[in-house]
Scaffold this motif. Sequence first.
Motif, short mmCIF file in Angstrom:
data_model
loop_
_atom_site.label_atom_id
_atom_site.label_comp_id
_atom_site.label_asym_id
_atom_site.label_seq_id
_atom_site.Cartn_x
_atom_site.Cartn_y
_atom_site.Cartn_z
N ASP A 51 0.71 -1.13 0.06
CA ASP A 51 0.09 0.00 0.13
C ASP A 51 0.91 1.26 -0.02
O ASP A 51 0.18 2.47 0.01
N GLN A 52 2.19 1.04 -0.02
CA GLN A 52 3.21 2.29 0.05
C GLN A 52 3.76 2.45 -1.68
O GLN A 52 4.37 3.37 -1.73
N ILE A 53 2.94 1.60 -2.46
CA ILE A 53 3.31 1.83 -3.83
C ILE A 53 2.19 2.60 -4.57
O ILE A 53 0.89 2.46 -4.55
N PRO A 83 10.67 2.94 3.56
CA PRO A 83 10.27 3.31 5.06
C PRO A 83 11.63 3.38 5.83
O PRO A 83 12.49 2.57 5.62
N ASN A 84 11.40 3.95 6.94
CA ASN A 84 12.67 3.89 8.02
C ASN A 84 13.96 4.22 7.31
O ASN A 84 14.65 3.81 8.06
N VAL A 85 13.98 5.20 6.41
CA VAL A 85 15.48 5.62 6.18
C VAL A 85 16.14 6.44 7.01
O VAL A 85 15.28 7.44 7.48
N LYS A 86 17.22 6.33 7.29
CA LYS A 86 18.12 7.10 8.21
C LYS A 86 19.35 7.51 7.56
O LYS A 86 19.89 6.93 6.65
N GLU A 87 20.12 8.57 8.32
CA GLU A 87 21.74 8.50 7.71
C GLU A 87 22.42 7.09 8.13
O GLU A 87 22.20 6.68 9.17
#
Length: 645
Positions: free
Chosen positions: A122-124, A141-145
């Motif tokens: 559902d994120q597409i 989702p949940n992308v960080k440095e």
Amino acid sequence: MKKILILFMLAVLGKSYAQKYKFGHVSKEELQEVSYPTDADAEAAILYNYRDSYIFTTTSTIELTTEVYKKIKIYNKEGFDWATQTVYLYKSGSSKEQISKIKAVTYNLDGTKINETKLDKDQIFKKEFSYRLDEVTFTLPNVKEGSVIEIEYKITSPFYRSFDDLNFQYEIPVKKFYAEIRTPKVYTYTRTLRGNTFVNLTTERKMDHRTGVNVDVYRYSQENIPALKDEPFVDNLDNYRGSIMFELSQVELDTRYVRYSQSWGDVAKEIGNDDDYAEDLDKARFVDDITDPLISGVSDPLQKMKNIFNYVKANYTWNGFEGKYFYNGLKKTIKEKKGNAADINLLLVAMLRYADIDANPVVICTKDEVRPLFPTLKGLNYVIAYAVINDQEYVMDATREFSEINVLPLDDYYYDGMYINNNSMRWNKISLRSPDPSLTAVNLMATLADDGSIEGKVRYAYDQHSAMIFRTNFKGSNLDDYTRDRENELSGIEISDFKVTNEKSSDKKALESFSFFSEDLVEDIGGKLYFNPLLFLTTGSSPFVSDTREYPMDFKYPFERKYNFSLNIPDGYKVEYIPQSNKMPLPDGLGEVYYLFKTNAMGIQIVYDFKLNMRLINPSYYKDIKDFFSKMVEIESEKIILSKA
């Protein structure tokens, strides 16, 4: 001996399949990496870019399949944009590309543990980008440095004649690239390398057991590909991206031989043979009702052309879609008064023809597209009207309200055009008329006070593309907001009595005038007054700061900026210092700038005249351009000094 042969075969097989990725193979070392080893400024890096494309044929279908995999390292917040992936899917009529098997995971290091966050279906998101393209986007989702992301998907396409460009260079570095393209041996594709970055190529002919036919295999690989460098004044950065273009040129079967476009004349003829041109346009007999009132009693063909062009501009709305083929068709466009570029500009051609004007379509590539390197339908995405009257050529694009005859939208000035004249059986590549120089003329009269304040009146006059840009920017603006923006653009001056003339008349100069006041343009230092000669119109800083230049410089259109200033100085003051007049030419007639500084009984007279005579300038002139702009900044930074008499 047998043992040696087995080891050799294993080594060969290992080499063949070593390039295949393994999804989920993300190491702690990759997650711990804080910067790219050879580019410390990189916001992210593609650790592995993989693509596998092959054609599957049956007795009734031909399908192109492409499998894509990317592993991307995110180093800092500026790299978060790489977590959003966009895929464009081409469509034509009932035929369309499909995407499937989307898989994406974000990896983060928590102490010594690697955590995974998967992309949910559902994120597409899928939407229509244009009538020829659908757009699929998803953000991991949940992308960080420090995150590493993996993306995998599959595209199936009925459009096997041209592959999507095989891009191997991006705005971030690529650690490892591998692609394999397999085409049936009876298909011959033109393969063209673009950009200044090279890749290794090996070829092989073999039986492909997945497709059951003999195929030509092209394997491309490279490591440590540098980031694509952006520069100011670039027409389209994709023109310089390391990539490979594929287009089908011929098919050789047992019983027949099919040759596709080999020349630009072939391309133009193929477009002209399409029903949109050969049937709908060439046989249009239903434009009399809308054309007759425009030409009744008019004998001058040039005036007829103007009347028809202005009518189409004023009465038909562009839906924002490009296109060399119809979106609606002529009849529906006339009824709905709306359409894509082909609907509107081919209607213009039909009406001009009805008025006995020699008019035909010219299909072009706009600046949104990658410039083609060989004869191809791909990238030719737009059509304009072309007319000849008394041996004079005229080009028109009626999609924009403020375009003029021979003043096209700037994106149209990009590449040659494909001239299509089915009636005379003429299909060929032609050079489009270059834009005429555009003038921005500024007249300023100002009075300096002994307290350092300055007030006066300014009048701008714009023509050609300068006028088109001004009218487009001004249209629909709230006057207070527009005035406030102008104040911010012009060093924070206070504007009053703002007035615009001819903001809708595209065949006249656009005029802008206002009064201004400022207490910040003049410095009082030790009883002396210091100010820049061009006041709030100074160049400020040079856009060219790099030592070298790789790409041509695109200034969009030739132009002249001419300022004429009269400055009254306060009573009791004299001019202690004024810069010397100066004239600086660019080599080979590319342009020049002229500064005239002089005093008179009332005060100071300043004339500034900057001409750039070419739209696109070769990077071999970069040092000249860089030195030229630096010198301009230096001259304009010199202060005029007034002291008490």
